[in-house]
Design an enzyme around this catalytic site. Structure first.
Site, PDB file in Angstrom:
ATOM      1  N   ALA A  12       0.817  -1.215   0.000  1.00 43.25           N
ATOM      2  CA  ALA A  12       0.000   0.000   0.000  1.00 43.25           C
ATOM      3  C   ALA A  12       0.847   1.258   0.000  1.00 43.25           C
ATOM      4  CB  ALA A  12      -0.945  -0.009   1.209  1.00 43.25           C
ATOM      5  N   GLY A  16       1.316   0.841  -5.248  1.00 41.83           N
ATOM      6  CA  GLY A  16       0.122   0.040  -5.031  1.00 41.83           C
ATOM      7  C   GLY A  16      -1.138   0.871  -4.949  1.00 41.83           C
ATOM      8  N   PHE A 116      18.246  19.084  -7.367  1.00 43.23           N
ATOM      9  CA  PHE A 116      18.534  17.773  -6.781  1.00 43.23           C
ATOM     10  C   PHE A 116      19.702  17.158  -7.535  1.00 43.23           C
ATOM     11  CE2 PHE A 116      15.590  16.931  -3.478  1.00 43.23           C
ATOM     12  CZ  PHE A 116      15.842  15.652  -3.001  1.00 43.23           C
ATOM     13  N   ASP A 223       9.928  -8.836   0.530  1.00 48.05           N
ATOM     14  CA  ASP A 223       8.926  -9.904   0.453  1.00 48.05           C
ATOM     15  C   ASP A 223       8.544 -10.245  -0.994  1.00 48.05           C
ATOM     16  OD1 ASP A 223       9.052  -8.760   2.992  1.00 48.05           O
ATOM     17  OD2 ASP A 223       6.958  -9.210   3.456  1.00 48.05           O
ATOM     18  N   GLN A 242      21.986   1.241  -3.864  1.00 45.60           N
ATOM     19  CA  GLN A 242      22.433   2.616  -3.654  1.00 45.60           C
ATOM     20  C   GLN A 242      22.650   2.944  -2.176  1.00 45.60           C
ATOM     21  OE1 GLN A 242      19.839   6.434  -4.045  1.00 45.60           O
ATOM     22  NE2 GLN A 242      20.965   6.274  -5.978  1.00 45.60           N
ATOM     23  N   HIS A 244      22.951   6.182   0.104  1.00 48.37           N
ATOM     24  CA  HIS A 244      22.684   7.621   0.124  1.00 48.37           C
ATOM     25  C   HIS A 244      23.759   8.304   0.958  1.00 48.37           C
ATOM     26  CE1 HIS A 244      20.643  11.433   0.739  1.00 48.37           C
ATOM     27  NE2 HIS A 244      19.652  11.067  -0.029  1.00 48.37           N
ATOM     28  N   LEU A 254      17.625   9.064   7.336  1.00 50.75           N
ATOM     29  CA  LEU A 254      17.980   9.886   6.184  1.00 50.75           C
ATOM     30  C   LEU A 254      17.823  11.376   6.450  1.00 50.75           C
ATOM     31  CD1 LEU A 254      18.892   9.273   3.282  1.00 50.75           C
ATOM     32  CD2 LEU A 254      16.543   9.677   2.555  1.00 50.75           C
ATOM     33  N   GLU A 257      18.370  14.775   0.476  1.00 54.50           N
ATOM     34  CA  GLU A 257      19.158  15.522  -0.503  1.00 54.50           C
ATOM     35  C   GLU A 257      18.592  16.925  -0.694  1.00 54.50           C
ATOM     36  OE1 GLU A 257      20.212  14.436  -5.053  1.00 54.50           O
ATOM     37  OE2 GLU A 257      20.536  12.877  -3.554  1.00 54.50           O
ATOM     38  N   ARG A 288      24.299  10.274  -6.315  1.00 60.55           N
ATOM     39  CA  ARG A 288      24.541   9.739  -4.976  1.00 60.55           C
ATOM     40  C   ARG A 288      25.692   8.749  -4.918  1.00 60.55           C
ATOM     41  NH1 ARG A 288      18.149   8.924  -3.428  1.00 60.55           N
ATOM     42  NH2 ARG A 288      17.710  11.136  -3.030  1.00 60.55           N
ATOM     43  N   HIS A 354      20.220   2.571   1.023  1.00 54.79           N
ATOM     44  CA  HIS A 354      19.015   3.346   0.797  1.00 54.79           C
ATOM     45  C   HIS A 354      18.037   2.761  -0.207  1.00 54.79           C
ATOM     46  CE1 HIS A 354      16.458   6.842   0.604  1.00 54.79           C
ATOM     47  NE2 HIS A 354      16.762   7.108  -0.652  1.00 54.79           N
ATOM     48  N   ARG A 396      20.229   5.234  -9.110  1.00 56.70           N
ATOM     49  CA  ARG A 396      19.031   6.072  -9.216  1.00 56.70           C
ATOM     50  C   ARG A 396      19.343   7.514  -8.845  1.00 56.70           C
ATOM     51  NH1 ARG A 396      15.620   8.164  -5.676  1.00 56.70           N
ATOM     52  NH2 ARG A 396      16.135   6.836  -3.892  1.00 56.70           N
ATOM     53  N   SER A 401      12.716   8.092  -7.520  1.00 56.51           N
ATOM     54  CA  SER A 401      12.005   6.977  -6.884  1.00 56.51           C
ATOM     55  C   SER A 401      10.514   7.259  -6.812  1.00 56.51           C
ATOM     56  CB  SER A 401      12.557   6.713  -5.486  1.00 56.51           C
ATOM     57  OG  SER A 401      12.434   7.867  -4.674  1.00 56.51           O
ATOM     58  N   LEU A 402      10.155   8.466  -6.365  1.00 52.45           N
ATOM     59  CA  LEU A 402       8.731   8.803  -6.284  1.00 52.45           C
ATOM     60  C   LEU A 402       8.106   8.863  -7.674  1.00 52.45           C
ATOM     61  CD1 LEU A 402       8.655  11.461  -3.397  1.00 52.45           C
ATOM     62  CD2 LEU A 402       7.972   9.057  -3.331  1.00 52.45           C
TER      63      LEU A 402
END
Length: 584
Positions: A12, A16, A116, A223, A242, A244, A254, A257, A288, A354, A396, A401-402
């Protein structure tokens, strides 16, 4: 208990939830299974931003974003996937805004953006403001927004259902079988539930908990990747993990960045801004993997703080307004965990494990593939960190990632909608849950008794083995030692014992199960790292310091066979950008 749905989504987080939202809006009967309460999913820990070439403050184009993604991934990125990521990032961010996500705003009311690492203008000329953000709580806001939208559209959630097996019709996944559903363990009472469905999406996140110092939540144990692997699906590019640069010293929590995006700098123990030596153009905003390696070099050469194994993140010069308004969580983390006041003191940091660039191999529409010929496993999909499309290649970029989980979570929902018409519910045997029930009961009632191994001890020892042998820098000696260490832990795991013999909220039992998943992920990571005799992105081998495009411009595929692990390779998709030396 048995359930029937058209689609089952495992996990979730952002991927997802967006997939579930697409299905719900189309009126499809689907369910989200999550071992946590949904808003505790790890997407909520993402801080700094979600990138999209909106060009709200500076000129920007999706082609530049695509190029940065390919170059940042050290040319192991599949470029058709990177084009999808960069193009669709723009519309997904705008769609999120329309859902109500509270982005920071410019004085003109546009979505605010900041710099970034690795994101540039004009194909590498200089850093560009591309990260859209909500202070330093961007992932939290994405998770809350998508969850609220799912509730609004009637998505069915089965909270605290721990998926423990995948079901297939007509053979296992590696043999061409069709996904038929999942088996889930209800944490509240220990009962197994069978979910029969036409489509299954794996969106279970990463597996950073196989390292000692990590930014990952305790629940990130691989999983989905491990379950796919156990059913004959290879894992792709597992050697690329990776680190970070800015984790809190010793803890790994964390510090985004975003701090460097707002102008924060890295200092060594002599007070030098050392990144000027390693990346003279982008400096502290280099990718990174490069920054983490530079930090290790500074420490190795005796320039750590007071001769120790950490450096500093310095944001003092940014001023109270920027720190308190744009970086509030980072500031609080420094105060709470270190007792450091970032307004007046530099913050001790070290690289932290990370993000997994590797995972379950998929095509550009999130359909899981089972071999180097890209043969599709019918009815099985993967998105987010558990998947390898590959849009991240060997490394990455921050904020990708988002974007990955949003773009490909949305694509997963839409692809499932395209694939389901005309497909009936698969056949699932009445005793489909029995094999995994036997595994779980064997853990619960292990014959070793008090002399058996505890899952917690194996988990700790695995984290040490991986941190010490498969970290920022690697070589044959370290990797061979790590391989032997993982093999020994695998043998010890056969004797694991569970202290809690109950069925109600038996977290001891579930942790033992999760340690098995971590061992699968660690084993494949080490094997792929030993086989890749070059340095590329996050895989830096001191005994093979150069990138080798002749022999290793290819994705690794690690599969379990009766004779042990087998490694194969498949080509990288190159469309626009030929591999070049990676300089910043």
């Amino acid at each position: 208990m048995r359930y029937e749905y058209d689609a089952v989504i495992v996990g979730a987080g952002g991927a997802g939830l967006w997939a579930a939202l697409e299905l719900a809006k189309a009126g499809v009967r689907s369910a989200v299974l999550t071992k946590l309460y949904p808003t505790r999913s790890h997407t909520g820990a993402a801080q700094g931003g979600v990138c999209a070439a909106l060009g709200n403050l500076e000129e920007d184009h999706w082609e530049w974003h695509m190029f940065d993604t390919v170059k940042g991934g050290d040319y192991l990125v599949d470029q058709d996937a990177a084009e999808i990521l960069a193009r669709e990032a723009i519309e997904t961010v705008i769609e999120l805004e329309h859902m109500g996500l509270p982005f920071n705003r410019t004085p003109d009311g546009l979505i605010d953006q900041r710099r970034f690492g690795g994101h540039t203008r004009n194909f590498g000329e200089a850093a560009v403001k591309r990260a859209c953000f909500a202070a330093d709580r961007t992932g939290h806001m994405i998770l809350q927004t998508l969850y609220q939208q799912c509730l609004k559209h009637g998505v069915v959630f089965h909270d605290e259902f721990h998926v423990v097996d995948l079901l297939f019709e007509g053979g296992d996944a590696g043999d061409g079988g069709r996904a038929a559903g999942v088996v889930a363990y209800r944490i509240a009472d220990g009962e197994l539930h069978t979910f029969r469905s036409k489509a299954v999406l794996l969106a279970t996140g990463g597996f950073g908990r196989m390292f000692r110092v990590t930014s990952n939540a305790w629940s990130l144990t691989g999983d989905g990747a491990a379950l796919a692997f156990r059913h004959g699906i290879p894992l792709e590019d597992m050697e690329f993990y990776q680190f970070h640069p800015t984790g809190i010293y010793k803890l790994g929590v964390l510090l985004s960045e975003a701090a460097r995006g707002e102008g924060g700098i890295l200092l060594n123990g002599q007070g030098e801004r050392f990144m000027e030596r390693y990346a003279p153009t982008l400096k502290d905003l280099a990718p990174r993997d490069m920054v983490s390696r530079a930090m290790y070099m500074e420490i190795r050469e005796g320039r750590g703080v007071d001769g120790k194994d950490y450096l500093y993140l310095d944001v003092r010069h940014l001023g109270r307004e920027v720190i308190e308004e744009k970086l509030p969580d980072i500031s609080d983390f420094a105060r709470v965990y270190l007792g450091v006041e970032p307004l007046t003191e530099p913050v001790p940091i070290q690289p932290t494990a990370h993000y997994a660039m590797g995972g379950v191999p998929t095509d550009n529409d999130t359909r899981v593939i089972r071999d180097r010929e890209n043969s599709i496993v019918p009815g099985l999909y993967a998105a987010g960190e558990t998947a390898c499309v590959s849009v991240h290649g060997a490394n990455r970029l921050g904020t990708n990632s988002l974007v990955d989980l949003l773009v490909f979570g949305r694509r997963a929902g839409r692809q499932m909608l395209r694939d389901m018409p005309g497909v009936g519910l698969p056949e699932v045997a009445a005793d489909a849950a029995e094999p995994v029930r036997a595994e779980i009961e064997a853990l619960r009632t292990g014959s070793e008794g008090p002399t058996g191994e505890t899952a917690a001890r194996i988990r700790k020892d695995l984290a040490d083995v991986m941190m010490d042998g498969v970290g920022v820098y690697r070589d044959e000696t370290l990797l061979t030692r790590a391989s032997a260490g993982v093999a020994e832990l695998r043998e010890r795991y056969r004797r694991v014992r569970v202290t809690d013999q109950g069925t109600t909220f038996n977290t001891d039992l579930l942790e033992a199960r999760e340690v098995g998943y971590l061992l699968d992920c660690a084993e494949t990571t080490v094997a792929a790292a030993i086989a890749r005799k070059e340095s590329r992105g996050a895989h830096a081998r001191e005994d093979y310091p150069e990138r080798d495009d002749v022999n290793f411009l290819a994705h690794s595929l690690v599969r379990r066979t009766p004779d042990g692990l087998a490694i194969d390779y498949k080509p990288v998709t190159i469309t626009r950008f030929q591999p070049k030396p990676r300089t910043y």
